[in-house]
Design an enzyme around this catalytic site. Structure first.
Site, PDB file in Angstrom:
ATOM      1  N   GLU A 142      45.950  16.087  26.278  1.00 19.76           N
ATOM      2  CA  GLU A 142      45.406  16.584  25.010  1.00 19.76           C
ATOM      3  C   GLU A 142      45.162  15.455  24.006  1.00 19.76           C
ATOM      4  OE1 GLU A 142      45.083  19.809  25.701  1.00 19.76           O
ATOM      5  OE2 GLU A 142      46.554  19.753  27.330  1.00 19.76           O
TER       6      GLU A 142
ATOM      7  N   GLN B 158      42.221   9.628  32.230  1.00 21.24           N
ATOM      8  CA  GLN B 158      42.430  10.778  31.334  1.00 21.24           C
ATOM      9  C   GLN B 158      41.970  10.442  29.919  1.00 21.24           C
ATOM     10  OE1 GLN B 158      44.451  14.097  31.290  1.00 21.24           O
ATOM     11  NE2 GLN B 158      43.030  13.842  32.953  1.00 21.24           N
TER      12      GLN B 158
ATOM     13  N   ILE C  42      54.057   5.539  31.435  1.00 26.08           N
ATOM     14  CA  ILE C  42      52.778   5.763  32.102  1.00 26.08           C
ATOM     15  C   ILE C  42      53.018   5.651  33.610  1.00 26.08           C
ATOM     16  CG2 ILE C  42      50.397   4.965  32.341  1.00 26.08           C
ATOM     17  CD1 ILE C  42      51.217   6.190  29.556  1.00 26.08           C
TER      18      ILE C  42
ATOM     19  N   LYS D  30      55.597  11.739  28.197  1.00 27.01           N
ATOM     20  CA  LYS D  30      55.400  12.662  27.069  1.00 27.01           C
ATOM     21  C   LYS D  30      54.133  13.514  27.186  1.00 27.01           C
ATOM     22  CE  LYS D  30      56.025   9.928  23.251  1.00 27.01           C
ATOM     23  NZ  LYS D  30      56.392   9.693  21.813  1.00 27.01           N
TER      24      LYS D  30
ATOM     25  N   THR E  24      45.052   6.502  36.655  1.00 24.67           N
ATOM     26  CA  THR E  24      44.719   7.908  36.390  1.00 24.67           C
ATOM     27  C   THR E  24      44.947   8.234  34.916  1.00 24.67           C
ATOM     28  OG1 THR E  24      46.927   8.536  37.155  1.00 24.67           O
ATOM     29  CG2 THR E  24      45.132   8.718  38.736  1.00 24.67           C
TER      30      THR E  24
END
Ligand SMILES: Cc1cc2nc3c(=O)[nH]c(=O)nc-3n(C[C@H](O)[C@H](O)[C@H](O)COP(=O)(O)OP(=O)(O)OC[C@H]3O[C@@H](n4cnc5c(N)ncnc54)[C@H](O)[C@@H]3O)c2cc1C
Lengths: 746, 327
Positions: A712, A645, A636, A708, A641
């Site tokens: 989504e 998300q 991360i 990664k 931020t």
């Protein structure tokens, strides 16, 4: 930032957004906000039939209206050279031909742009647009998905390419679920979800010379847009410049170029003036794509002790009559659980509607609604805790291809999330928990998305004042791309972030892919890392013998000089380095690309979402009272931020589950819910406390940063978590999104 | 939006005359509904008469009545001490509507005269008898999830969207009107009308009439009141169904009751028979259920709104329970 922290790594910090101040003070310029001399305004007129031909267009009243400069239609539009050629039907995202605006008299969907009014002011243009009158020869249209679902077909790209993941797939025995002792079969429907980011789709088109086009355009791909318009207008790519410095949310709708963009370019050409075109909120429902209506059927079989025997997952998704939009709705079913038998069937259905486009967690979020609901239904049939059922079918290799995962920390996510939501409060028997007039329930849903990495270039320039400027032609549609790139560079260069600037959203910068598919940090972040390494290498060279044998991490750039961390005495001033470089800025550009790791490993991000919901016993209203989202997304880079998300994805998932769904009146082929009063996105009061937890373990197989991807998986699995919680609260299984009170009252 | 002439009179009489002189002219107050309708081309008034300079914003109590000026802002009324003290149901209904930003622009007069939210009314490319008499009712055979279950006609099945009006009709309010022919008073229950054969007419106002205030008589409904609004998101959505409930209790016995529903008819829907059934009865769920049954007599649903046949009575029961604080 504290000095203390500067000694340490900046990656991982909760660093504030580098552009936060610009955004909250209004100084950030979005595409419609550029003031160009002679700028004029456009307003589009949409068709009022869904299919047929325009037989006549009366533009006289509009042309006579105050301030009107031109009314452009298929009758007088300058020809777009690329429209005539039968060009590149194979280019993503679709097979077919994107709508050729003002090309001919044909109408393919209701509210298709049929005229553009250009006037001195926006108000004049919008008023005159109402005066354009069209006559049509209407053909019978087909817009009703349910009535036409049996016409679904295998996408052409799958027919052409036997390796396409969209082809029919059978692992083990076809429909093997049918042989299991415990079986379920269920159908799931997902209504079209419309793109409604805060910023409306907008463009300013400006022909700086007859063969030089500049567009300020709300897109997610500046290079892709540059290529598309260069091809349309028969220009060398470098003659088209695309600027998208700030994007006010996009979620996928900026991944395609839409008719209004070309309409503005046509108008700018015709008038030889810069033309601004901002869609209205209603036009967002028809002109820029949406998450397609999708029907799915799942057959699932398991042994009595909770081992999956088989899953069959079919889906049919909407597309238009002129483009084949596809997405990977069924991928999660193939790889998430150990099931010896898996069959998938993917079909699309062409209707007289506009073309859909990816929306956050494209396909996967739709597929996960069906799969993760079915997992919950099966757990209920087996009288098993749904998490326990998932754990019994956990897999340590990708069952789709038998490759090992690059990394997978999904079990850790289950554990983190279960603790935080208070999973132990969940009752096996639905309807057993109550809080006054409200039923209370708990649900979970799993999400996954490929940890993709593409090829990108980045440039790093050390300037005379000791600051570094980085450039790459990516965009930042909101996640904080500029911020994390600065963090990555700060660590790579051993410099404070304040001395680094990252520039994006400009097609003249080194090539990068679109911002999409959760791949920007993996792709562009890796390029930034390599560019910084290359910059250090160059400095080392320029620094001469004293630095020749130094390790890159030992080099420090501070106070206008290059020095060795291990030996502060060894130093050289920036001025001297520049002298060595013929007085120039020290400037490197690198290209970073993935290796062959994809052949050896299966790479995915994972998430699990937990929801606590309340359902009113008398009115059927649903309120999500708590959510916990946990992700295995590799390193991360910025917890603030990244956390935002995840929260944004969870709120989007609440909308998908409970409120969002566009309704069409098929008699007219026209949407009836097409503004933000009728089409409900969640408001603040719908978003409960959302807790986020990251496993935060690097995956160095995906990329050298260990990241990664997050965008989504933040939404994939949220809707089923909520649907499952509603079932747990009430015993009512709703298989059609959105789950509105009327469905719970039925 | 069309081009229009804009006037901003300071005298009431001038405003009324200015309206009367131009066919299709409109008063504009907060503009939160009118401007949307103009932007969508639903209304194209050649002249707007901005009434915000008229002295109609006061909230005062006089002679056992609360008088609220037509230009009092929704937000201000909902927070007004006298309103909270005397008519808390009205404050609840106002706060259930729209958003804080809108309530700070919207006026009491504009709120009661806001137009329906029927999608067919809003889309000039679809049929709607209210917008274009004779073009047909798009909703009748179309998407009618939000539509009426009472008092509709085959010309129009739209509902009135105002929350405030549901409380006002329950509280026996009176509208004060000033027009070319002078001043008059109209029971609030008679302000809005059913669609019948002329759905283009929302109200019984005469051309050129200005609403100047609304009056609510003092009553016993200061404590056991509840405005229940059912919607699919927690805020900022029009009601699927709403209920204004007010009880006057003596111990557990209902001495007096007021009940009205929103989201079910072309006008705020007062439930007089159901009210009567409550009086003298104990405040129990059984009593409330009976009232709900009475209230629902004659309800009829369309293709997409049959859920209202369950949601509406349930909401009546729930609102009465909340008003009586019956657990
Ligand atoms: C997104 C959105 C959500 C909303 N949600 C809700 C909701 O949940 N519940 C709810 O109740 N409302 C809701 N509203 C509607 C809102 O309450 C109305 O728009 C507002 O009350 C109208 O008041 P206004 O002063 O702005 O009226 P205007 O828009 O100025 O006028 C409305 C109409 O009334 C006429 N008019 C105004 N004042 C007078 C007067 N004194 N005499 C005669 N005619 C007059 C005007 O000519 C016009 O025809 C919502 C509105 C929006 C935009």
């Amino acid at each position: 930032m504290k000095d203390q922290q500067l000694q340490d790594k900046v990656v991982g910090d909760r660093m504030n957004r580098v552009d936060g101040r610009l955004k909250v003070t209004g100084a950030a310029k979005y595409s419609a906000e550029y003031e160009l001399p002679g700028l004029v305004h456009g307003a589009l007129v949409g068709s009022t039939i869904a299919k047929g031909r325009i037989t006549s267009l009366d533009t006289k009243a509009a042309e006579r209206a105050p301030g009107v400069l031109a009314v452009i239609t298929h009758l007088n539009s300058p020809k777009v050279p690329g429209f005539a050629a039968k060009s590149n039907p194979d280019e993503p995202p679709a097979i077919g031909q994107p709508l050729r605006v003002f090309h001919d008299e044909k109408v393919y969907f209701n509210d298709q742009p049929i005229a553009l009014v250009v006037a001195n002011t926006l108000e004049q243009a919008r008023y005159a647009a109402r005066l354009v009158k069209a006559q049509y020869a209407a053909d019978e249209h087909r817009t009703d998905f349910e009535a036409n679902k049996q016409r679904g077909f295998l996408p052409t790209q799958a027919k052409r390419n036997p390796k396409s993941a969209q082809n029919d797939y059978d692992r083990g025995q076809k429909n093997g679920y049918q042989t299991a002792p415990v079986k379920l079969e269920a159908e799931y429907v997902h209504t079209s979800e419309m793109h409604n980011p805060m910023e409306l789709q907008s463009i300013i088109a400006h022909w700086e010379a007859p063969d030089r086009l500049t567009v300020y355009d709300k897109v997610q791909a500046v290079k892709g847009t540059q290529r598309a318009f260069a091809k349309d207008w028969g220009l060398p790519e470098e003659n088209v410049k695309v600027i998208a410095t700030f994007v006010g949310g996009a979620f996928g709708n900026g991944l395609h170029n839409w008719p209004h963009e070309t309409a503005a370019i046509i108008a700018a050409k015709k008038l030889n003036r810069p033309v601004k075109l901002v869609l209205t909120r209603e036009q967002m429902f028809t002109m820029v794509g949406y998450r397609p209506y999708t029907w799915q059927r799942i057959g699932m079989g398991a042994t009595k002790d909770g081992k999956l025997v088989g899953i069959t997952h079919e889906s049919v998704g909407q597309t238009s009559s002129y483009e084949e939009f596809t997405e990977s709705t069924l991928q999660q079913t193939r790889m998430m659980y150990t099931s010896p038998n898996v069959s998938t069937r993917y079909r699309i259905l062409g209707l007289d509607i506009s073309t859909p486009i990816w929306m956050r967690g494209p396909g996967e979020a739709t597929g996960a609604f069906a799969l993760e609901s079915a997992m919950d239904e099966m757990a209920h049939l087996l009288n098993l805790d749904p998490m326990e059922f998932r754990l019994r079918n956990y897999t340590d290799v990708d069952p789709d291809n038998n490759k090992p995962w690059s990394t997978k920390f999904l079990k850790e996510c289950y554990q983190l999330g279960a603790e935080r939501i208070g999973w132990n409060k969940r009752q096996m028997k639905p309807g057993s928990l109550r809080d006054g007039d409200w039923f209370v329930g708990y649900g979970m849903g799993v999400g996954t998305f490929g940890a993709n990495r593409g090829t990108a270039k980045a440039r790093a320039v050390l300037q005379a004042d000791g600051t570094v400027v980085l450039q790459s032609a990516t965009t930042d549609i909101g996640p904080g791309t500029g911020t994390v790139m600065v963090q990555i560079a700060a660590d790579a260069l051993g410099m404070p972030p304040e001395k680094i600037r990252f520039e994006l959203g400009n097609s003249t910068f080194p090539t990068a892919p679109s911002q999409g598919g959760s791949a920007t940090v993996n792709t562009v972040g890796s390029a930034v890392l390599e560019a910084c390494t290359a910059l250090k290498g160059k400095l080392q060279q320029l620094g001469g013998a004293a630095f020749a044998s130094a390790k890159p991490e030992d080099l420090t750039l501070a106070g206008g000089q290059l020095s060795l961390a291990s030996n502060a005495g060894t130093k050289v001033s920036l001025a001297d380095l520049r002298k060595q470089n013929n007085g120039q800025d020290i400037d490197v550009t690198v290209e970073a690309k993935p290796g062959n790791e994809r052949q050896k490993y299966s790479m995915y991000s994972f998430s699990v979402h937990f929801a606590e919901v309340r359902v009113h016993a008398m009115t059927g209203e649903v309120r999500v009272s708590k959510m916990v989202s946990c992700a295995d997304a590799g390193t991360i880079v910025n917890h603030k931020t990244a956390g935002s998300q995840m929260i944004g994805g969870a709120v989007g998932g609440i909308g998908m589950a409970l409120t969002e769904g566009a309704v069409m009146d098929h008699r007219f082929g026209r949407y009836v819910t097409k503004d933000l009063a009728d089409y409900h996105v969640p408001v603040h009061a719908d978003a409960p406390a959302i807790e986020v937890a990251f496993v935060d373990k690097p995956d160095f197989i995906v990329d050298p940063l260990g990241t990664k991807g997050i965008g989504e998986i933040a939404i994939i699995g949220v809707a089923p978590a909520i649907a499952n919680a509603i079932f747990n609260a009430t015993g009512k299984r709703i298989r059609e999104l959105p789950i509105t009170p009327d469905k719970l009252m039925a | 939006m069309n081009q229009f002439q804009y006037l901003r009179p300071t005298k009431q009489q001038a405003a009324i005359e200015a309206l009367a002189r131009t066919p299709n002219a409109q008063f504009i107050a907060g503009g939160t509904n009118l401007l949307d309708l103009m932007k969508r081309g639903v209304l194209e008034p050649p002249r707007l008469i901005d009434i915000n300079r008229l002295p109609l914003g006061k909230i005062e109590r006089d002679n056992g009545r609360l008088r609220i000026g037509a230009l009092a802002l929704n937000g201000a009324v909902a927070e007004d001490k006298q309103v909270l003290e005397r008519q808390p149901l009205l404050a609840q209904a106002l706060n259930a509507g729209a958003s804080a930003q809108l309530r700070n622009m919207a006026t009491v007069g504009g709120n009661m005269l806001q137009r329906t939210r029927c999608s067919y009314f809003y889309d000039t490319a679809m049929p709607c008898n209210k917008r274009e008499p004779g073009s047909g009712c798009g909703a009748l055979e179309g998407y009618n999830r939000m539509h009426a279950i009472f008092g509709f006609s085959d010309k129009c099945i739209a509902v009135h969207p105002s929350d405030m009006s549901v409380a006002l009709v329950a509280l026996d309010a009176t509208v004060l009107i000033s027009g070319p022919k002078g001043d008059r008073r109209l029971p609030f229950a008679d302000l809005h009308r059913l669609p019948g054969d002329t759905p283009q007419k929302d109200t019984n106002l005469e051309p050129g009439e200005l609403i100047t205030a609304v009056e609510i008589p003092d009553g016993p409904f200061t404590k056991n009141v509840h405005y229940l609004k059912v919607r699919e998101r927690a805020s900022y959505a029009f009601a699927l169904v709403s209920v204004a409930a007010a009880l006057s209790l003596d111990g557990n016995t209902i001495k007096d009751a007021r009940l009205a529903m929103g989201g079910v008819a072309h006008k705020p829907w007062r439930l007089a028979e159901a009210e009567k059934s409550l009086i003298g009865k104990p405040a129990t769920e059984a009593t409330f259920r009976q009232a709900a049954d009475i209230a629902m007599q004659g309800a009829k649903a369309f293709k997409h709104n049959s859920y209202k046949l369950r949601m509406a009575p349930n909401s009546i029961i729930q609102a009465l329970k909340n008003a009586a604080s019956v657990a």
